[in-house]
Design an enzyme around this catalytic site. Structure first.
Site, short mmCIF file in Angstrom:
data_model
loop_
_atom_site.label_atom_id
_atom_site.label_comp_id
_atom_site.label_asym_id
_atom_site.label_seq_id
_atom_site.Cartn_x
_atom_site.Cartn_y
_atom_site.Cartn_z
N SER A 713 4.51 -99.18 44.72
CA SER A 713 4.65 -100.08 45.88
C SER A 713 4.97 -101.51 45.49
CB SER A 713 3.37 -100.06 46.72
OG SER A 713 3.14 -98.78 47.23
N LYS A 756 -1.67 -101.46 54.92
CA LYS A 756 -1.08 -102.66 54.32
C LYS A 756 -0.85 -103.74 55.38
CE LYS A 756 1.11 -100.08 50.57
NZ LYS A 756 2.36 -99.56 49.97
#
Length: 819
Positions: A713, A756
């Site tokens: 990520s 997130k």
């Protein structure tokens, strides 16, 4: 040969009482026999007289010493070389025998163990080694000591075929006697079959023959090995004939009793004994089990199994341990709810209200439960699905089971799987030993009282594995809709239908669940809560619950939305609400203490009151930190506890190459390498002088090195950090990003988007850069969660740089020197 029973058991059990370093082999081999035969006899020996036994070479016997002289002899010898002479008395009635009262031939013996018995006597364990002849008397007090003479033994027949045939006959006769005499243990046959040495077998049988001491002494005195074997065979033949004669007499005089009369007689005796003792009649228990069985709705197969096991119980002696095992098994069969189901409630609007009342959000889960209810209502019957709720801790996965059970009108069962390592916990133990139990699945069904409860399998991702089996493999049958119609429990031994049970598994990290197990479940993700959802949960559920648990009412403590936001924002950093509940509990305890101590306090807590009670906030981590330095980028990460932000920092210094720190995994290191190589290949595009790569070394660091970090990520964040430090252009403020990169310049999608985004909102981030393919994940999130956020969707790396970096260089920018 009746003494064989006792002597043999003594010989075979001596391994438990002799020291580990004792030179003792119960079944002596031919090699050991030969070594003992070659040993030299001491010139002088302390003599231990025996009243009623004869010790043969190689044989181990226990002797209880009663005479003072014998006790003293044994103690002295035990302190020395532990070698003594053992000789039988001619007349056992003589209390203090002289050397003339003893037989001429005896056996050298070794003391293996000296035992002090509870009654005060001294017992010595002796092993005979070799024959000897008595010589002259050396001393009389405190015990006899005499010289020794060699016993000349004729062993010429040891390899003679005729001698071997005699030994085979002795072995065969001994085995036949053991079969004829029920008083002799079967272990005796095993011992005799496994004795290798011919002479030791001869001595062993001679020692255990049921005959007088003088007759045994004749065998000991015989120097010729073959003659001694013939004498022993004759004694065994006489013993066999005697046993056969007794057996024939018993057979002729025994009167046969009719089986029904015998059973009636035994049952009447048992009934009389029970009535005399005033105890429970086992006959009544059997009848009670039969009556209960009539009301069960079990299949023909189960009914036959019950009848068979009940018949076994009737034939058992109630005093034996197996009786309680069998009784427990039948009780389980009676108590299990075979084909008994609670009626499902098909009021979908009521179910919707219950689910909304108990849990905020969770639209996917609620929708799935309502779909299941709708199909049940229309069809009337269907196999229950296997649901798996996965997500961070504290988001309500386990508590959701209560609400589902209430909405369906079913019983609720919970089974914690965390750390479970024994397969028998799932499948049960085989009922072949005391303490056997059914598996926890069957126990849960029994406790629920119905065959269709809501069954929560908590923490399925934390199943262990050990030498006791693999519980995750055992769960495959439980959670497979095609197999669990006949789930086999080792204890129950018959199939049980689990297809109507609504299994709901919970997990934090779904990837730690074995793939075969994941394949059998319908996966439903539970994401973290937004600030607004947490405020709502705290106001509706957590605060009332804590007030009730602490004995307070709503008027004793009040928290407004602003105060709850302060607690959530400054004192917790989690996806769930478990930590929030602990902080609210501390505030409630403050009010409870003030009331109990009759101290004045403000029931409506203010900002300052909360800071005073909870202390100064230490939740600085997870907040956005503005930086005016090139090379610092804010990334977004997913963890098992929810989303988080992380910083990627890059600097350059004179040198070559690249170094990486921050406790990073292989995937993150690969992302950094890909980013640097891509920048080198496209230096002109980013306006970077290629000479910088050969003159300057770049160092990438991700703070908080104590925490392991890995995953793809952070790819675009690393790329942006490197371009920023090479171009000395600063990254936009309040901007965060997440995405994977390729060597071709593509940006790939990543997971955990909602977590997130929640982390970004907690950190007061305003702009987010995501892969274009992650746009569909954003569209699934409620619009009110996304207020205040601006999204940039990209598919190429150069787009990331265009959005993230400001045009001008930072103040005090590095001046590259290529000289």
């Amino acid at each position: 040969m009746s003494k064989l029973k006792f002597s043999l058991i003594d010989n075979m059990s001596l391994e438990n009482i002799i020291d580990e370093d004792a030179e003792f082999i119960p079944l002596m081999s031919s090699e050991d026999e030969e070594l003992i035969h070659k040993e030299k006899i001491p010139d002088e020996l302390a003599i231990l007289p025996l009243r009623n036994s004869v010790l043969f070479p190689g044989v181990v016997i226990p002797i209880t010493a009663g005479r003072d002289s014998s006790i003293q002899l044994i103690k002295d010898a035990n302190k020395g070389d532990k070698i003594i002479g053992v000789v039988a008395q001619k007349n056992e009635a003589i209390e203090e025998p002289d050397i003339s009262d003893l037989h001429e031939v005896g056996t050298v013996a070794k003391i293996l163990k000296l035992l002090k018995m509870p009654d005060g006597n001294t017992t010595v364990i002796l092993q005979g080694t070799k024959r000897f002849k008595l010589g002259k008397l050396v001393q009389k007090d405190p015990y006899i000591k005499a010289t020794t003479r060699t016993f000349k033994e004729d062993r010429s027949a040891i390899n003679d075929p005729e001698f071997e045939a005699i030994i085979d006959s002795i072995r065969e006769k001994s085995l036949e006697i053991i079969k004829l005499n029920p008083a002799l243990p079967t272990e005796a046959s095993f011992a005799i079959k496994n004795i290798e040495s011919k002479t030791f077998l001869l001595n062993f049988i001679s020692s255990n023959l049921d005959m007088e001491v003088r007759d045994k002494q004749v065998l000991l005195n015989e120097p010729n090995l073959k003659e001694r074997a013939l004498l022993t065979l004759k004694k065994l033949d006489v013993e066999k004939q005697r046993l056969e004669l007794r057996h024939d007499i018993q057979s002729k005089t025994r009167s046969d009793m009719d089986r029904q009369q015998r059973e009636y007689y035994l049952h009447q005796q048992l009934k009389t004994i029970q009535e005399e003792l005033g105890g429970v009649s086992y006959g009544e228990e059997i009848e009670e089990l039969k009556e209960k069985a009539k009301a069960k709705k079990w299949s023909k197969e189960v009914a036959e199994k019950f009848e068979k096991e009940l018949g076994r119980l009737q034939r058992m002696n109630p005093q034996v341990a197996e009786y309680s095992v069998q009784r427990s098994y039948l009780d389980l069969m009676i108590e299990l709810p075979w084909n008994e189901y609670s009626e499902d409630q098909f009021d979908l609007k009521r179910a919707q209200k219950i689910l909304d009342r108990d849990h905020s959000g969770m639209e996917k889960v609620k929708e799935r439960i309502l779909e299941h209810l709708a199909v049940l209502k229309l069809k009337g019957d269907m196999k229950s699905p296997i649901l798996c709720l996965y997500g961070p801790p504290g988001v309500g996965k386990t508590s959701l089971g209560h609400s589902i059970a209430e909405a369906l009108g079913r019983k609720y069962v919970r089974m914690s799987l965390g750390g479970l390592r024994d397969e028998a916990e799932i499948r049960g133990h085989r009922k072949t030993y005391i303490g056997a139990m059914p598996g926890r699945i069957i126990q849960g069904i029994k406790n629920a009282g119905t065959s269709n409860p809501v069954f929560i399998l908590d923490e399925i991702d934390k199943l262990g594995n050990s030498h006791q089996g693999d519980p995750s493999s055992a769960m495959l049958e439980v959670l497979d809709p095609e197999q669990n119609t006949h789930f086999h429990d080792n204890y129950l031994e018959v199939g049980y239908d689990l297809s109507k049970v609504l299994f709901i598994a919970t997990a934090n990290n779904i990837w730690e669940v074995p793939w075969a197990l994941r394949d059998r479940m319908e996966l439903i993700q539970l994401t973290g809560y937004t600030l607004q959802e947490k405020v709502e949960i705290a106001r509706k559920h957590l605060l009332p619950k804590q007030l009730k648990e602490h004995g307070l009412t709503a008027k004793d403590l009040k928290l407004g939305n602003k105060q709850l936001e302060l607690v959530i924002d400054s004192y917790t950093r989690e996806s769930g609400v478990r930590g929030l509940e602990k902080r609210i509990a501390k505030l409630v305890r403050f009010a409870a203490k003030s009331i109990a101590m009759e101290e004045a306090y403000n029931p409506v807590l203010t900002h300052d009151d909360i800071v005073k009670i909870l202390g100064v906030s230490h939740m600085g981590r997870g907040k956005y930190e503005k930086s005016d330095v090139a090379g610092v980028v804010t990334g977004l990460a997913w963890t098992q506890t929810g989303g988080d932000i992380l910083y990627i920092e890059s600097i350059i210094s004179k040198g070559k190459g690249m170094s990486i720190t921050g406790n990073l995994g292989n995937v993150m290191k690969e992302s950094a390498t890909i980013a640097l190589e891509y920048i080198k290949a496209n230096a002109d595009t980013f306006g970077i002088d290629p000479r910088v790569f050969n003159t300057y070394k770049v160092h990438i660091h991700v703070p908080e090195g104590a925490t392991p970090k890995d995953g793809p990520s952070a790819g675009i964040a690393m790329l942006t950090s490197l371009v920023s430090v090479f171009t000395q252009r600063k990254v936009k403020t309040r901007l965060a990003m997440t995405g994977e990169i390729t060597l071709r310049g593509k940006v790939l999608p990543v997971g955990g988007i909602k977590e997130k985004i929640l982390a970004a909102k907690r950190a007061n981030i305003k702009e987010l850069i995501l892969c274009k393919e992650n746009q569909k994940d954003i569209e699934e999130i409620k619009p009110n969660y996304l207020k205040g956020l601006k999204f940039h969707y990209v598919s190429e790396m150069h787009e990331v740089i265009e959005i993230a970096l400001l045009k001008q260089k930072v103040k005090n920018a590095v001046k590259f020197d290529f000289s």
